[in-house]
Design an enzyme around this catalytic site. Structure first.
Site, mmCIF file in Angstrom:
data_model
loop_
_atom_site.group_PDB
_atom_site.id
_atom_site.type_symbol
_atom_site.label_atom_id
_atom_site.label_comp_id
_atom_site.label_asym_id
_atom_site.label_seq_id
_atom_site.Cartn_x
_atom_site.Cartn_y
_atom_site.Cartn_z
ATOM 1 N N HIS A 69 1.764 -16.616 30.330
ATOM 2 C CA HIS A 69 0.566 -16.153 29.620
ATOM 3 C C HIS A 69 0.551 -16.612 28.157
ATOM 4 O O HIS A 69 -0.505 -16.760 27.569
ATOM 5 C CB HIS A 69 0.435 -14.633 29.711
ATOM 6 C CG HIS A 69 -0.092 -14.177 31.044
ATOM 7 N ND1 HIS A 69 -1.131 -13.306 31.196
ATOM 8 C CD2 HIS A 69 0.287 -14.515 32.305
ATOM 9 C CE1 HIS A 69 -1.378 -13.115 32.488
ATOM 10 N NE2 HIS A 69 -0.519 -13.827 33.180
ATOM 11 N N ASP A 70 1.743 -16.845 27.584
ATOM 12 C CA ASP A 70 1.801 -17.364 26.213
ATOM 13 C C ASP A 70 1.196 -18.768 26.145
ATOM 14 O O ASP A 70 0.684 -19.188 25.116
ATOM 15 C CB ASP A 70 3.264 -17.377 25.732
ATOM 16 C CG ASP A 70 3.388 -17.889 24.315
ATOM 17 O OD1 ASP A 70 2.508 -17.558 23.486
ATOM 18 O OD2 ASP A 70 4.349 -18.624 24.020
ATOM 19 N N VAL A 77 -4.398 -20.474 25.617
ATOM 20 C CA VAL A 77 -4.906 -20.552 24.240
ATOM 21 C C VAL A 77 -3.953 -21.374 23.365
ATOM 22 O O VAL A 77 -2.954 -20.859 22.844
ATOM 23 C CB VAL A 77 -5.121 -19.150 23.592
ATOM 24 C CG1 VAL A 77 -5.929 -19.307 22.303
ATOM 25 C CG2 VAL A 77 -5.789 -18.170 24.540
ATOM 26 N N GLY A 102 -1.659 -23.601 23.959
ATOM 27 C CA GLY A 102 -0.302 -23.946 24.393
ATOM 28 C C GLY A 102 0.720 -22.844 24.193
ATOM 29 O O GLY A 102 0.412 -21.758 23.713
ATOM 30 N N ASP A 144 2.909 -21.262 22.301
ATOM 31 C CA ASP A 144 3.221 -21.247 20.872
ATOM 32 C C ASP A 144 3.726 -19.900 20.355
ATOM 33 O O ASP A 144 3.826 -19.694 19.149
ATOM 34 C CB ASP A 144 1.972 -21.660 20.070
ATOM 35 C CG ASP A 144 0.761 -20.808 20.456
ATOM 36 O OD1 ASP A 144 0.922 -19.906 21.295
ATOM 37 O OD2 ASP A 144 -0.327 -21.052 19.911
ATOM 38 N N SER A 174 2.126 -17.202 20.470
ATOM 39 C CA SER A 174 0.997 -16.430 19.923
ATOM 40 C C SER A 174 0.753 -15.123 20.675
ATOM 41 O O SER A 174 0.138 -14.204 20.126
ATOM 42 C CB SER A 174 -0.273 -17.281 19.929
ATOM 43 O OG SER A 174 -0.453 -17.842 21.211
#
Ligand code: HEM
Length: 148
Positions: A71-72, A75, A77, A79, A81
């Site tokens: 899931h990371d 959006v 790649g 990263d 986030s």
């Protein structure tokens, strides 16, 4: 008709294969498994140890850490986030993640241990990726021990 179809499939196959080879070379030149060997030599040991502890506590965490990494990667790649806090506007609060993606506490624990060993060197994104890798490996090992 039949031969033109198979001819175009043939060209399509080579086009795909060459593209895959080029992509492989491009990615290979950027990613290495020994990136932190000199800047944080204990990194892999720390992550393995903490993932092992988390799995001993709850085996489901293996799947959860793999999913957290997956899931990371949505959006922009993989990263890190997904780890960011910040109200309704962050990935953590997005519908596929909210109250569903798990393992943030495990990543926080790993990050703290890694920071104690090598301050400000290892990215959160890399910790999430290594933890996902180790989760898969350790779940396979644990399963083969319990269900040989
Ligand atoms: C786009 C395709 C996918 C969809 C729509 C999807 C959807 C879901 C949903 C709805 C759940 C249950 C979440 C919950 O109970 O809160 C789940 C769990 C899970 N998914 Fe996926 N998934 C997809 C792809 C993947 C992929 C590619 C992986 C592996 C890399 C994966 C690994 C997992 C794991 C391990 C769980 C269980 C997590 C846990 O127990 O904490 N999924 N998925």
């Amino acid at each position: 008709m039949k031969s033109s179809c198979s001819k175009s499939s043939y060209y399509y196959f080579w086009f795909w294969l060459i593209n895959m080879l080029l992509l492989h070379l491009a990615v290979r030149s950027q990613l290495t498994t020994d990136f932190y060997n000199s800047s944080c030599p204990s990194l892999l040991k720390i992550v393995r140890r903490e993932v092992k502890k988390a799995l001993m506590n709850e085996m489901r965490m293996g799947g959860s850490l793999l999913r957290l990494h997956f899931h990371d990667c949505f959006v922009n790649g993989c990263d890190g986030s997904i780890l960011l806090d910040g109200g309704d506007d962050v990935e953590k609060s997005a519908l596929p993640n909210l109250n569903s993606v798990r393992g943030f506490d495990v990543i926080d624990t790993i990050k703290s241990s890694v920071e104690s060993a090598c301050n400000g060197v290892v990215s959160c994104a890399d910790i999430v990726a290594i933890a996902a890798r180790d989760s898969v490996l350790l779940v396979i090992i644990f399963n083969s021990l319990y269900y040989p």
